[in-house]
Design an enzyme around this catalytic site. Structure first.
Site, PDB file in Angstrom:
ATOM      1  N   TYR A  39      35.865 -14.412  -4.217  1.00  0.00           N
ATOM      2  CA  TYR A  39      34.854 -14.584  -3.169  1.00  0.00           C
ATOM      3  C   TYR A  39      33.661 -13.661  -3.422  1.00  0.00           C
ATOM      4  O   TYR A  39      32.508 -14.093  -3.379  1.00  0.00           O
ATOM      5  CB  TYR A  39      35.461 -14.290  -1.804  1.00  0.00           C
ATOM      6  CG  TYR A  39      34.481 -14.377  -0.656  1.00  0.00           C
ATOM      7  CD1 TYR A  39      34.154 -15.610  -0.102  1.00  0.00           C
ATOM      8  CD2 TYR A  39      33.882 -13.231  -0.130  1.00  0.00           C
ATOM      9  CE1 TYR A  39      33.246 -15.701   0.947  1.00  0.00           C
ATOM     10  CE2 TYR A  39      32.980 -13.312   0.912  1.00  0.00           C
ATOM     11  CZ  TYR A  39      32.669 -14.547   1.449  1.00  0.00           C
ATOM     12  OH  TYR A  39      31.763 -14.623   2.483  1.00  0.00           O
ATOM     13  N   LYS A  49      29.715 -14.771  -4.223  1.00  0.00           N
ATOM     14  CA  LYS A  49      28.553 -14.414  -3.402  1.00  0.00           C
ATOM     15  C   LYS A  49      27.521 -13.602  -4.190  1.00  0.00           C
ATOM     16  O   LYS A  49      26.320 -13.696  -3.927  1.00  0.00           O
ATOM     17  CB  LYS A  49      29.010 -13.661  -2.155  1.00  0.00           C
ATOM     18  CG  LYS A  49      29.794 -14.540  -1.172  1.00  0.00           C
ATOM     19  CD  LYS A  49      28.987 -15.771  -0.757  1.00  0.00           C
ATOM     20  CE  LYS A  49      29.698 -16.611   0.277  1.00  0.00           C
ATOM     21  NZ  LYS A  49      28.901 -17.783   0.715  1.00  0.00           N
TER      22      LYS A  49
END
Length: 255
Positions: A158, A162
């Site tokens: 994750y 990002k």
């Protein structure tokens, strides 16, 4: 209402607009006079859509799906006397897994949704703007986790996704500035959503860790992102591109 923040006669496309932050941003857009075209993979939105909003099913990892839905939205907005002037890439997934145990299939899925999905949203939104010779705004929802390694929270895929979105925003801003298209990222900190509530339910100790960096004494809520998103989509930010708007309650500053 200041005309700087007005979204009147503008349609904003929101991928990931069927729940959580995306659905909240749809309400914000309509509150400032715009039309919100919400897209999500789920059969229907998980909350109430505002009156001046639509909802369609779309898989952001499938380019043909994105292209078709965007074309439909463009045609519908023009019939309503509006035009597409902005897109928000808000679709995203999260997974907390030890890096040593992270499966290739799960890693690829994270990149497909969070990175490829954001790119396809931006790409086909920009195509509409360029074809209509319309200056507009592209907002990619990134995360403070693209800047820092969250203490005690093992989500390497994750965080990597990002960080990629942050660089994507800068790169697209450089390419599309000549068309009058602004590209910025919006980076939330810890917010209470269904996704984060699931993480906290499974790992209640995370709450203490998250609160340790909360300078304002609380975690964020989805309404905290209404104003920042409207700012990025409106003429109020007309001299802003290639930037990241960090809305994290001070977590990065205290990291």
């Amino acid at each position: 209402m200041s005309t700087l923040f007005s979204l009147a006669k503008r349609t904003i496309i929101i991928t990931g607009g069927g729940r959580g932050v995306g659905l909240t941003l749809a309400h914000a857009i309509t509150e400032f006079g715009g039309r919100a075209a919400c897209l999500d993979i789920h059969p229907m939105a998980t909350g109430d859509l505002p009156a001046n909003a639509t909802y369609s099913v779309c898989d952001v990892t499938n380019e043909e799906s994105v292209k078709a839905r965007f074309a439909e939205i463009r045609a519908e907005s023009e019939r309503c006397g509006s035009r597409v002037e902005g897109v928000v890439a808000c679709a995203g997934i999260q997974q907390v897994t030890e890096a040593l145990e992270y499966g290739v299939r799960d890693w690829r899925r994270m990149m497909e949704v969070n990175v490829l999905g954001a790119f396809l949203t931006a790409k086909h939104g920009a195509k509409i703007l360029i074809d209509g010779e319309t200056p507009g705004s592209v907002v990619l929802v990134a995360s403070m986790s693209g800047r820092i390694a969250n203490r005690g929270l093992n989500c390497s895929a994750y965080n990597t996704s990002k960080a990629a979105v942050l660089q994507m925003g800068r790169s697209l801003a450089q390419e599309w500035g000549k068309y009058g298209i602004r590209v910025n990222t919006l980076s939330p900190g810890y917010i209470r959503t269904n996704m984060t509530d699931t993480v906290l339910y499974e790992n209640p100790d995370y709450y203490k860790t998250w609160m340790a960096g909360a300078m304002l004494g609380r975690l964020g809520v989805v309404d905290d992102f209404k104003g920042p998103a409207v700012y990025l989509l409106s003429d109020a930010s007309r001299w802003m591109t290639g930037a990241d708007l960090l809305v994290d309650g001070g977590h990065v500053a205290s990291a």
